[in-house]
Design an enzyme around this catalytic site. Sequence first.
Site, PDB file in Angstrom:
ATOM      1  N   ARG A 164       0.496 -54.204  26.380  1.00 23.71           N
ATOM      2  CA  ARG A 164      -0.376 -53.711  27.459  1.00 23.71           C
ATOM      3  C   ARG A 164      -1.469 -54.737  27.795  1.00 23.71           C
ATOM      4  O   ARG A 164      -2.629 -54.396  28.021  1.00 23.71           O
ATOM      5  CB  ARG A 164      -1.041 -52.385  27.055  1.00 23.71           C
ATOM      6  CG  ARG A 164      -0.088 -51.228  26.868  1.00 23.71           C
ATOM      7  CD  ARG A 164       0.550 -50.807  28.183  1.00 23.71           C
ATOM      8  NE  ARG A 164       1.310 -49.597  28.062  1.00 23.71           N
ATOM      9  CZ  ARG A 164       2.591 -49.544  27.670  1.00 23.71           C
ATOM     10  NH1 ARG A 164       3.252 -50.644  27.374  1.00 23.71           N
ATOM     11  NH2 ARG A 164       3.221 -48.379  27.607  1.00 23.71           N
ATOM     12  N   SER A 238      -0.668 -42.788  29.906  1.00 26.38           N
ATOM     13  CA  SER A 238      -1.444 -42.900  28.659  1.00 26.38           C
ATOM     14  C   SER A 238      -2.860 -43.365  28.986  1.00 26.38           C
ATOM     15  O   SER A 238      -3.030 -44.378  29.664  1.00 26.38           O
ATOM     16  CB  SER A 238      -0.817 -43.936  27.724  1.00 26.38           C
ATOM     17  OG  SER A 238       0.502 -43.599  27.418  1.00 26.38           O
ATOM     18  N   GLU A 334      -6.538 -47.713  27.990  1.00 30.21           N
ATOM     19  CA  GLU A 334      -5.484 -48.428  28.714  1.00 30.21           C
ATOM     20  C   GLU A 334      -5.816 -48.433  30.211  1.00 30.21           C
ATOM     21  O   GLU A 334      -5.570 -49.401  30.924  1.00 30.21           O
ATOM     22  CB  GLU A 334      -4.120 -47.747  28.494  1.00 30.21           C
ATOM     23  CG  GLU A 334      -3.011 -48.558  29.153  1.00 30.21           C
ATOM     24  CD  GLU A 334      -1.708 -47.804  29.333  1.00 30.21           C
ATOM     25  OE1 GLU A 334      -1.003 -47.599  28.352  1.00 30.21           O
ATOM     26  OE2 GLU A 334      -1.407 -47.443  30.493  1.00 30.21           O
TER      27      GLU A 334
HETATM   28  P1  FAD Z   1      -3.096 -49.747  40.028  1.00 27.54           P
HETATM   29  O1  FAD Z   1      -3.423 -48.570  39.206  1.00 27.54           O
HETATM   30  O2  FAD Z   1      -3.348 -49.683  41.486  1.00 27.54           O
HETATM   31  O3  FAD Z   1      -3.855 -51.006  39.427  1.00 27.54           O
HETATM   32  C1  FAD Z   1      -3.895 -51.235  38.035  1.00 27.54           C
HETATM   33  C2  FAD Z   1      -4.714 -52.512  37.766  1.00 27.54           C
HETATM   34  O4  FAD Z   1      -4.034 -53.634  38.289  1.00 27.54           O
HETATM   35  C3  FAD Z   1      -6.082 -52.514  38.464  1.00 27.54           C
HETATM   36  O5  FAD Z   1      -6.984 -53.208  37.634  1.00 27.54           O
HETATM   37  C4  FAD Z   1      -5.833 -53.276  39.753  1.00 27.54           C
HETATM   38  O6  FAD Z   1      -7.009 -53.913  40.255  1.00 27.54           O
HETATM   39  C5  FAD Z   1      -4.804 -54.288  39.313  1.00 27.54           C
HETATM   40  N1  FAD Z   1      -3.839 -54.654  40.357  1.00 27.54           N
HETATM   41  C6  FAD Z   1      -2.941 -53.837  40.956  1.00 27.54           C
HETATM   42  N2  FAD Z   1      -2.155 -54.540  41.803  1.00 27.54           N
HETATM   43  C7  FAD Z   1      -2.574 -55.821  41.742  1.00 27.54           C
HETATM   44  C8  FAD Z   1      -2.150 -57.019  42.378  1.00 27.54           C
HETATM   45  N3  FAD Z   1      -1.148 -57.065  43.267  1.00 27.54           N
HETATM   46  N4  FAD Z   1      -2.828 -58.174  42.087  1.00 27.54           N
HETATM   47  C9  FAD Z   1      -3.869 -58.166  41.208  1.00 27.54           C
HETATM   48  N5  FAD Z   1      -4.297 -57.068  40.570  1.00 27.54           N
HETATM   49  C10 FAD Z   1      -3.654 -55.905  40.836  1.00 27.54           C
HETATM   50  N6  FAD Z   1       2.568 -47.820  32.224  1.00 27.54           N
HETATM   51  C11 FAD Z   1       3.407 -48.398  31.315  1.00 27.54           C
HETATM   52  O7  FAD Z   1       3.231 -49.575  30.964  1.00 27.54           O
HETATM   53  N7  FAD Z   1       4.416 -47.689  30.744  1.00 27.54           N
HETATM   54  C12 FAD Z   1       4.677 -46.404  31.060  1.00 27.54           C
HETATM   55  O8  FAD Z   1       5.606 -45.804  30.529  1.00 27.54           O
HETATM   56  C13 FAD Z   1       3.827 -45.778  32.018  1.00 27.54           C
HETATM   57  N8  FAD Z   1       4.013 -44.485  32.354  1.00 27.54           N
HETATM   58  C14 FAD Z   1       3.187 -43.889  33.249  1.00 27.54           C
HETATM   59  C15 FAD Z   1       3.401 -42.545  33.581  1.00 27.54           C
HETATM   60  C16 FAD Z   1       2.578 -41.901  34.493  1.00 27.54           C
HETATM   61  C17 FAD Z   1       2.837 -40.456  34.833  1.00 27.54           C
HETATM   62  C18 FAD Z   1       1.516 -42.615  35.106  1.00 27.54           C
HETATM   63  C19 FAD Z   1       0.643 -41.941  36.112  1.00 27.54           C
HETATM   64  C20 FAD Z   1       1.278 -43.942  34.772  1.00 27.54           C
HETATM   65  C21 FAD Z   1       2.105 -44.591  33.839  1.00 27.54           C
HETATM   66  N9  FAD Z   1       1.907 -45.942  33.476  1.00 27.54           N
HETATM   67  C22 FAD Z   1       2.762 -46.541  32.576  1.00 27.54           C
HETATM   68  C23 FAD Z   1       0.791 -46.711  34.035  1.00 27.54           C
HETATM   69  C24 FAD Z   1       1.074 -47.330  35.441  1.00 27.54           C
HETATM   70  O9  FAD Z   1       2.195 -46.729  36.013  1.00 27.54           O
HETATM   71  C25 FAD Z   1       1.283 -48.846  35.375  1.00 27.54           C
HETATM   72  O10 FAD Z   1       0.181 -49.481  34.784  1.00 27.54           O
HETATM   73  C26 FAD Z   1       1.525 -49.455  36.760  1.00 27.54           C
HETATM   74  O11 FAD Z   1       1.927 -50.797  36.629  1.00 27.54           O
HETATM   75  C27 FAD Z   1       0.281 -49.399  37.664  1.00 27.54           C
HETATM   76  O12 FAD Z   1       0.686 -49.739  38.987  1.00 27.54           O
HETATM   77  P2  FAD Z   1      -0.250 -49.423  40.233  1.00 27.54           P
HETATM   78  O13 FAD Z   1       0.334 -50.081  41.424  1.00 27.54           O
HETATM   79  O14 FAD Z   1      -0.484 -47.975  40.333  1.00 27.54           O
HETATM   80  O15 FAD Z   1      -1.580 -50.194  39.782  1.00 27.54           O
HETATM   81  N1  EPU Z   2       3.202 -37.805  19.030  1.00 28.72           N
HETATM   82  C1  EPU Z   2       2.501 -36.803  18.406  1.00 28.72           C
HETATM   83  N2  EPU Z   2       2.161 -35.712  19.141  1.00 28.72           N
HETATM   84  C2  EPU Z   2       2.500 -35.587  20.450  1.00 28.72           C
HETATM   85  C3  EPU Z   2       3.215 -36.610  21.099  1.00 28.72           C
HETATM   86  C4  EPU Z   2       3.553 -37.721  20.345  1.00 28.72           C
HETATM   87  O1  EPU Z   2       2.188 -36.888  17.221  1.00 28.72           O
HETATM   88  O2  EPU Z   2       2.144 -34.572  21.043  1.00 28.72           O
HETATM   89  C5  EPU Z   2       3.609 -38.975  18.238  1.00 28.72           C
HETATM   90  C6  EPU Z   2       5.034 -38.818  17.704  1.00 28.72           C
HETATM   91  O3  EPU Z   2       5.068 -39.361  16.417  1.00 28.72           O
HETATM   92  C7  EPU Z   2       5.849 -39.676  18.655  1.00 28.72           C
HETATM   93  C8  EPU Z   2       4.859 -40.792  18.948  1.00 28.72           C
HETATM   94  O4  EPU Z   2       3.590 -40.142  19.036  1.00 28.72           O
HETATM   95  O5  EPU Z   2       7.010 -40.176  18.046  1.00 28.72           O
HETATM   96  C9  EPU Z   2       5.134 -41.585  20.206  1.00 28.72           C
HETATM   97  O6  EPU Z   2       5.137 -40.711  21.324  1.00 28.72           O
HETATM   98  P1  EPU Z   2       5.868 -41.117  22.686  1.00 28.72           P
HETATM   99  O7  EPU Z   2       7.276 -41.486  22.423  1.00 28.72           O
HETATM  100  O8  EPU Z   2       5.589 -40.067  23.681  1.00 28.72           O
HETATM  101  O9  EPU Z   2       5.153 -42.471  23.119  1.00 28.72           O
HETATM  102  P2  EPU Z   2       3.631 -42.952  23.092  1.00 28.72           P
HETATM  103  O10 EPU Z   2       3.472 -43.960  22.011  1.00 28.72           O
HETATM  104  O11 EPU Z   2       2.701 -41.820  23.115  1.00 28.72           O
HETATM  105  C10 EPU Z   2       4.057 -45.026  24.595  1.00 28.72           C
HETATM  106  C11 EPU Z   2       3.477 -45.619  25.843  1.00 28.72           C
HETATM  107  C12 EPU Z   2       4.024 -44.911  27.061  1.00 28.72           C
HETATM  108  C13 EPU Z   2       5.538 -45.085  27.093  1.00 28.72           C
HETATM  109  C14 EPU Z   2       6.125 -44.480  25.815  1.00 28.72           C
HETATM  110  C15 EPU Z   2       7.615 -44.726  25.690  1.00 28.72           C
HETATM  111  C16 EPU Z   2       1.341 -46.545  25.199  1.00 28.72           C
HETATM  112  C17 EPU Z   2      -0.133 -46.421  25.266  1.00 28.72           C
HETATM  113  N3  EPU Z   2       2.039 -45.567  25.795  1.00 28.72           N
HETATM  114  O12 EPU Z   2       3.569 -43.700  24.514  1.00 28.72           O
HETATM  115  O13 EPU Z   2       3.475 -45.537  28.211  1.00 28.72           O
HETATM  116  O14 EPU Z   2       6.115 -44.458  28.217  1.00 28.72           O
HETATM  117  O15 EPU Z   2       5.482 -45.075  24.655  1.00 28.72           O
HETATM  118  O16 EPU Z   2       7.831 -46.056  25.353  1.00 28.72           O
HETATM  119  O17 EPU Z   2       1.856 -47.504  24.639  1.00 28.72           O
HETATM  120  C18 EPU Z   2       1.631 -45.515  29.716  1.00 28.72           C
HETATM  121  O18 EPU Z   2       1.393 -46.672  29.314  1.00 28.72           O
HETATM  122  O19 EPU Z   2       0.952 -44.964  30.611  1.00 28.72           O
HETATM  123  C19 EPU Z   2       2.747 -44.787  29.125  1.00 28.72           C
HETATM  124  C20 EPU Z   2       3.061 -43.538  29.466  1.00 28.72           C
END
Ligand code: FAD
Ligand code: EPU
Length: 338
Positions: A164, A238, A334
Amino acid sequence: MKVYNNFSLKYFNTFGLNYTCETFIEVEYAEEIYSINKKYNLSQKKFLVLGEGSNILFTKDFDGIVLHPSFNNFTVEQEDSEHIYIKIEAGKNWDEFVRYTVEKNIGGIENLISIPGLVGAAPIQNIGAYGQEIKDTISFVHFFDFEKNVFRVYDNRQCSFGYRDSIFKNRLKNKIFITSIELKLDKNPKPVLDYYDVKNELMKNGIKNPTIKDISNIISKIRENKLPSPRMIGNAGSFFKNPIIDKNKFEALKRIYSNIPFFYLNENKVKIPAAWLIEKIGYKGKVNGNVATYHKQPLVLINLGNASGNEILDFANEIKNEILNQFDIDLELEVNVV
Ligand code: FAD
Ligand code: EPU
């Protein structure tokens, strides 16, 4: 370019917060950034590049200029028998692009399906899920540097990717505009099945030799079951990163909590799930006014409808403090707070 003054950001942040910005500029071509920079003298002004706002928490109106890319083409740059090199512009929806590659049976980003946001933001925090990170496929990031007033390109190594993390989230934060990325993808996909949940679901569905389509379908389903859709419930995924702690500290914790989940990154560093810590302090599904942790995944903070950015931030700080007190672990945000 399209320019709007006193513009509501409600539909440009997935928490759904109704803050405004002074000026919102939709950037329609990468090359336009040069003239926008000249016209608005951005290196001397407050500005923010905003994609879909799915990793951002606004806590007040933004008294500056928001730049939003809408250019979204992609082109195949090169091809050989094993790889295909695709350049994708910043305004392309990430998930739409992932689905395109899966349909074409091109591998490398299939586990990153259903992640919200635009392509331009994907390298910022090195998006990752289910055993893949974008750093594994990125060959180049193209960006505009506002301080130097030039377009530049970094190769993968120069991006200093980490969990991240990247140079764009640190040294170059708020100094650049990512205009496109180049990915090196596989014509002969190699499934990544490290994640327990994925293996488990495939087994339950009797799939022995999964295609990338099978994997992405399974991951989409897992995500739907666990994460709230921002269309229904305001959230930014997250809220915290999973903490990485020293082996000694981990072993001390394990003596107290024998069932603590963990993942050894190397012989000295251990990553533990923040969701587990939040559950352990009794905050899973906890409601605090207009904010709560999601009942299925407490790492996700949700807006119950009328939350302000500061209410969400205060609740996050409360969680952070409780975990610091009980576990002596300092959770890192994050989400980008603005
Ligand atoms: P924004 O939120 O608009 O911007 C994020 C940051 O990047 C800001 O600081 C912004 O200034 C900067 N930025 C954006 N675009 C540019 C650009 N073109 N040039 C320079 N700076 C820029 N993330 C994960 O890694 N894994 C996941 O599994 C994951 N799951 C998610 C699930 C949900 C339901 C949600 C809501 C979010 C999740 N995220 C996850 C976080 C998010 O989706 C990512 O970080 C995504 O890349 C953000 O894209 P955005 O266009 O919305 O960026
Ligand atoms: N867990 C609990 N309680 C809960 C849920 C999860 O104890 O209610 C524990 C369990 O042990 C589980 C572990 O947490 O195995 C991991 O949970 P999960 O698989 O949901 O993933 P996470 O570590 O919570 C990360 C990323 C997610 C990404 C998933 C899948 C970060 C900060 N988050 O979540 O990214 O989708 O793994 O790879 O690394 C995001 O960045 O916004 C995001 C959603």
